[in-house]
Structure formats: C-alpha cells, structure tokens
Write a protein that holds these residues in place. Structure first.
Motif, PDB file in Angstrom:
ATOM      1  N   LEU A  75      -2.066  -0.313  -0.276  1.00  0.00           N
ATOM      2  CA  LEU A  75      -2.682   0.760   0.494  1.00  0.00           C
ATOM      3  C   LEU A  75      -1.646   1.301   1.456  1.00  0.00           C
ATOM      4  O   LEU A  75      -0.844   0.551   2.005  1.00  0.00           O
ATOM      5  CB  LEU A  75      -3.851   0.219   1.322  1.00  0.00           C
ATOM      6  N   ASP A  76      -1.689   2.585   1.678  1.00  0.00           N
ATOM      7  CA  ASP A  76      -0.753   3.214   2.599  1.00  0.00           C
ATOM      8  C   ASP A  76      -1.552   4.186   3.459  1.00  0.00           C
ATOM      9  O   ASP A  76      -2.309   5.002   2.935  1.00  0.00           O
ATOM     10  CB  ASP A  76       0.322   3.952   1.787  1.00  0.00           C
ATOM     11  N   VAL A  77      -1.423   4.067   4.773  1.00  0.00           N
ATOM     12  CA  VAL A  77      -2.092   4.987   5.688  1.00  0.00           C
ATOM     13  C   VAL A  77      -1.012   5.752   6.436  1.00  0.00           C
ATOM     14  O   VAL A  77      -0.151   5.168   7.067  1.00  0.00           O
ATOM     15  CB  VAL A  77      -2.986   4.238   6.696  1.00  0.00           C
ATOM     16  N   GLU A  78      -1.068   7.077   6.304  1.00  0.00           N
ATOM     17  CA  GLU A  78      -0.068   7.904   6.967  1.00  0.00           C
ATOM     18  C   GLU A  78      -0.715   9.201   7.435  1.00  0.00           C
ATOM     19  O   GLU A  78      -1.320   9.917   6.635  1.00  0.00           O
ATOM     20  CB  GLU A  78       1.075   8.207   6.000  1.00  0.00           C
ATOM     21  N   LYS A  79      -0.637   9.465   8.709  1.00  0.00           N
ATOM     22  CA  LYS A  79      -1.133  10.720   9.300  1.00  0.00           C
ATOM     23  C   LYS A  79      -2.558  11.027   8.861  1.00  0.00           C
ATOM     24  O   LYS A  79      -2.858  12.142   8.411  1.00  0.00           O
ATOM     25  CB  LYS A  79      -0.202  11.869   8.963  1.00  0.00           C
ATOM     26  N   GLY A  80      -3.444  10.064   8.961  1.00  0.00           N
ATOM     27  CA  GLY A  80      -4.852  10.296   8.673  1.00  0.00           C
ATOM     28  C   GLY A  80      -5.230  10.321   7.213  1.00  0.00           C
ATOM     29  O   GLY A  80      -6.330  10.729   6.866  1.00  0.00           O
ATOM     30  N   THR A  81      -4.339   9.896   6.332  1.00  0.00           N
ATOM     31  CA  THR A  81      -4.640   9.873   4.902  1.00  0.00           C
ATOM     32  C   THR A  81      -4.440   8.456   4.370  1.00  0.00           C
ATOM     33  O   THR A  81      -3.457   7.807   4.681  1.00  0.00           O
ATOM     34  CB  THR A  81      -3.725  10.848   4.128  1.00  0.00           C
ATOM     35  N   ILE A  82      -5.411   7.983   3.587  1.00  0.00           N
ATOM     36  CA  ILE A  82      -5.303   6.683   2.921  1.00  0.00           C
ATOM     37  C   ILE A  82      -4.867   6.959   1.487  1.00  0.00           C
ATOM     38  O   ILE A  82      -5.496   7.743   0.774  1.00  0.00           O
ATOM     39  CB  ILE A  82      -6.640   5.920   2.945  1.00  0.00           C
ATOM     40  N   TYR A  83      -3.775   6.332   1.077  1.00  0.00           N
ATOM     41  CA  TYR A  83      -3.203   6.539  -0.260  1.00  0.00           C
ATOM     42  C   TYR A  83      -3.303   5.275  -1.117  1.00  0.00           C
ATOM     43  O   TYR A  83      -3.120   4.175  -0.624  1.00  0.00           O
ATOM     44  CB  TYR A  83      -1.711   6.883  -0.169  1.00  0.00           C
ATOM     45  N   LEU A  84      -3.536   5.490  -2.400  1.00  0.00           N
ATOM     46  CA  LEU A  84      -3.371   4.468  -3.439  1.00  0.00           C
ATOM     47  C   LEU A  84      -2.437   5.114  -4.463  1.00  0.00           C
ATOM     48  O   LEU A  84      -2.824   6.040  -5.176  1.00  0.00           O
ATOM     49  CB  LEU A  84      -4.706   4.114  -4.093  1.00  0.00           C
ATOM     50  N   HIS A  85      -1.186   4.665  -4.490  1.00  0.00           N
ATOM     51  CA  HIS A  85      -0.183   5.257  -5.386  1.00  0.00           C
ATOM     52  C   HIS A  85      -0.211   4.568  -6.755  1.00  0.00           C
ATOM     53  O   HIS A  85      -0.375   3.360  -6.848  1.00  0.00           O
ATOM     54  CB  HIS A  85       1.218   5.106  -4.780  1.00  0.00           C
ATOM     55  N   GLU A 117     -20.429  -5.452 -15.494  1.00  0.00           N
ATOM     56  CA  GLU A 117     -21.310  -4.328 -15.828  1.00  0.00           C
ATOM     57  C   GLU A 117     -20.924  -3.011 -15.151  1.00  0.00           C
ATOM     58  O   GLU A 117     -21.496  -1.971 -15.434  1.00  0.00           O
ATOM     59  CB  GLU A 117     -22.768  -4.671 -15.513  1.00  0.00           C
ATOM     60  N   ALA A 118     -19.929  -3.030 -14.277  1.00  0.00           N
ATOM     61  CA  ALA A 118     -19.505  -1.817 -13.579  1.00  0.00           C
ATOM     62  C   ALA A 118     -18.793  -0.868 -14.529  1.00  0.00           C
ATOM     63  O   ALA A 118     -17.971  -1.271 -15.343  1.00  0.00           O
ATOM     64  CB  ALA A 118     -18.593  -2.178 -12.409  1.00  0.00           C
ATOM     65  N   THR A 119     -19.114   0.424 -14.412  1.00  0.00           N
ATOM     66  CA  THR A 119     -18.447   1.457 -15.202  1.00  0.00           C
ATOM     67  C   THR A 119     -17.645   2.410 -14.317  1.00  0.00           C
ATOM     68  O   THR A 119     -16.769   3.105 -14.797  1.00  0.00           O
ATOM     69  CB  THR A 119     -19.470   2.282 -16.007  1.00  0.00           C
ATOM     70  N   HIS A 120     -17.980   2.448 -13.028  1.00  0.00           N
ATOM     71  CA  HIS A 120     -17.340   3.348 -12.076  1.00  0.00           C
ATOM     72  C   HIS A 120     -17.137   2.626 -10.744  1.00  0.00           C
ATOM     73  O   HIS A 120     -17.771   1.608 -10.485  1.00  0.00           O
ATOM     74  CB  HIS A 120     -18.216   4.584 -11.815  1.00  0.00           C
ATOM     75  N   VAL A 121     -16.271   3.206  -9.920  1.00  0.00           N
ATOM     76  CA  VAL A 121     -16.093   2.722  -8.554  1.00  0.00           C
ATOM     77  C   VAL A 121     -16.090   3.930  -7.630  1.00  0.00           C
ATOM     78  O   VAL A 121     -15.512   4.958  -7.942  1.00  0.00           O
ATOM     79  CB  VAL A 121     -14.810   1.877  -8.377  1.00  0.00           C
ATOM     80  N   ASN A 122     -16.794   3.800  -6.529  1.00  0.00           N
ATOM     81  CA  ASN A 122     -16.778   4.817  -5.488  1.00  0.00           C
ATOM     82  C   ASN A 122     -15.881   4.287  -4.371  1.00  0.00           C
ATOM     83  O   ASN A 122     -16.147   3.214  -3.809  1.00  0.00           O
ATOM     84  CB  ASN A 122     -18.193   5.073  -4.969  1.00  0.00           C
ATOM     85  N   ILE A 123     -14.784   4.988  -4.096  1.00  0.00           N
ATOM     86  CA  ILE A 123     -13.838   4.583  -3.061  1.00  0.00           C
ATOM     87  C   ILE A 123     -13.995   5.545  -1.893  1.00  0.00           C
ATOM     88  O   ILE A 123     -13.887   6.764  -2.073  1.00  0.00           O
ATOM     89  CB  ILE A 123     -12.390   4.601  -3.582  1.00  0.00           C
ATOM     90  N   GLY A 146     -11.086   3.092 -15.810  1.00  0.00           N
ATOM     91  CA  GLY A 146     -10.290   3.315 -17.006  1.00  0.00           C
ATOM     92  C   GLY A 146      -8.848   2.916 -16.800  1.00  0.00           C
ATOM     93  O   GLY A 146      -8.503   2.236 -15.847  1.00  0.00           O
ATOM     94  N   VAL A 147      -8.003   3.374 -17.717  1.00  0.00           N
ATOM     95  CA  VAL A 147      -6.597   2.979 -17.706  1.00  0.00           C
ATOM     96  C   VAL A 147      -5.663   4.127 -17.307  1.00  0.00           C
ATOM     97  O   VAL A 147      -4.455   3.957 -17.315  1.00  0.00           O
ATOM     98  CB  VAL A 147      -6.170   2.415 -19.082  1.00  0.00           C
ATOM     99  N   LYS A 148      -6.206   5.266 -16.955  1.00  0.00           N
ATOM    100  CA  LYS A 148      -5.391   6.406 -16.562  1.00  0.00           C
ATOM    101  C   LYS A 148      -4.782   6.173 -15.173  1.00  0.00           C
ATOM    102  O   LYS A 148      -5.479   5.807 -14.237  1.00  0.00           O
ATOM    103  CB  LYS A 148      -6.255   7.663 -16.544  1.00  0.00           C
ATOM    104  N   LYS A 149      -3.476   6.407 -15.060  1.00  0.00           N
ATOM    105  CA  LYS A 149      -2.780   6.259 -13.778  1.00  0.00           C
ATOM    106  C   LYS A 149      -3.080   7.478 -12.904  1.00  0.00           C
ATOM    107  O   LYS A 149      -3.002   8.610 -13.374  1.00  0.00           O
ATOM    108  CB  LYS A 149      -1.275   6.143 -13.990  1.00  0.00           C
ATOM    109  N   GLN A 150      -3.425   7.196 -11.626  1.00  0.00           N
ATOM    110  CA  GLN A 150      -3.755   8.267 -10.701  1.00  0.00           C
ATOM    111  C   GLN A 150      -3.145   7.995  -9.331  1.00  0.00           C
ATOM    112  O   GLN A 150      -3.001   6.846  -8.941  1.00  0.00           O
ATOM    113  CB  GLN A 150      -5.273   8.364 -10.521  1.00  0.00           C
ATOM    114  N   ASN A 151      -2.827   9.063  -8.621  1.00  0.00           N
ATOM    115  CA  ASN A 151      -2.453   8.965  -7.218  1.00  0.00           C
ATOM    116  C   ASN A 151      -3.662   9.441  -6.428  1.00  0.00           C
ATOM    117  O   ASN A 151      -4.096  10.579  -6.566  1.00  0.00           O
ATOM    118  CB  ASN A 151      -1.228   9.824  -6.896  1.00  0.00           C
ATOM    119  N   ILE A 152      -4.211   8.557  -5.629  1.00  0.00           N
ATOM    120  CA  ILE A 152      -5.418   8.864  -4.873  1.00  0.00           C
ATOM    121  C   ILE A 152      -5.044   9.057  -3.413  1.00  0.00           C
ATOM    122  O   ILE A 152      -4.313   8.243  -2.840  1.00  0.00           O
ATOM    123  CB  ILE A 152      -6.445   7.726  -5.019  1.00  0.00           C
TER     124      ILE A 152
END
Length: 142
Positions: free
Chosen positions: A31-41, A54-60, A86-92
């Motif tokens: 996790l990275d917090v910078e200037k009011g933004t939380i990042y997941l790279h 049984e989970a199919t989704h996650v709400n972050i 899923g397995v798709k790479k994402q920058n959140i």
C-alpha cells in the motif's frame, strides 16, 4: 501519551479493526499513501488477496477520517472501487478529497468480499468478509 503526541499516533498506524481477519493476512500487496491518495500498484486480485472461496468480487474502500476530540466533531470522506476477483493486473488509486479543520486525520483501507448471485452482488455475512486497517496517521514523523 495520546493522539496529541507523535508516539501516540504511531500506535494507531497499522492498527487492524477486525482482529479475526487482519488485513496483512488478506492483502498481499504494498500500500502506498501519497498526498491523499491510497495506491495499490500492479494489483492482481487473485494473486494479492486471500478471499473466501465463495467470493466473486471485492469492494475496496479508501477512507479519510478527521476527528476533533476537543470539539466533538468528525468528518469522513471515502472512495471505493468494486473489482471482480480475476487475474488482470491493475493500478488502483483511491483519491480522497481533503478534510479541513482542526483534528486528527486517519487514512483507513476497508475490504469487503462479495458474492455474485444472479445479477446482484451480496456482501458475505461471515466474519472473514470485512477487514479494516489504519493505513496512515499523518504527523507521526514530526
């Protein structure tokens, strides 16, 4: 020692609000917090989350909370994203609008697992479906 001191605020950083499911056991990503933004790279849900079967989704949800203990006031700002496991790479990035005024600021991260049922997403009801962590408490490195 209390939240008015850097040492007191340091105790809050990394504090899990659900001891049954600590975030460090659920989330396997930086996790990275910078200037009011939380990042997941480079986040890959299947790889970086330990989700219930049984989970199919996650709400972050990223949360910025300001608490004025003296005045008895608080303000909350949040931003969320719902992802299919899923397995798709994402920058959140969860950009949180600043909260102004007197008080202590806390950045929190909440993860809630969901199950797809028909065309609806339902929150899992078991104890392992929700985890919240205090990510950062600004001002501890004074």
């Amino acid at each position: 020692m209390g939240l008015t001191s850097a040492d007191g605020r340091r105790l809050m950083e990394g504090f899990d609000l659900n001891s049954q499911v600590p975030l460090e056991k659920t989330l396997k990503a930086e996790l990275d917090v910078e200037k009011g933004t939380i990042y997941l790279h480079d986040f890959i849900a299947k790889k970086h989350l330990r989700a219930p079967k049984e989970a199919t989704h996650v709400n972050i949800t990223g949360i910025l909370s300001k608490i004025d203990f003296d005045g008895g006031n608080h303000e909350l700002n949040s931003k969320n994203i719902c992802l299919k496991l899923g397995v798709k790479k994402q920058n959140i990035s969860l950009k949180l609008d600043s909260v102004k005024g007197k008080g202590f600021h806390f950045y929190l991260l909440q993860m809630c697992f969901l199950k797809e049922k028909g065309e609806q997403l339902q929150e899992l009801k078991e104890g392992n479906s929700l985890t919240i962590l205090t990510v950062e408490v600004p001002g501890i490195r004074e």
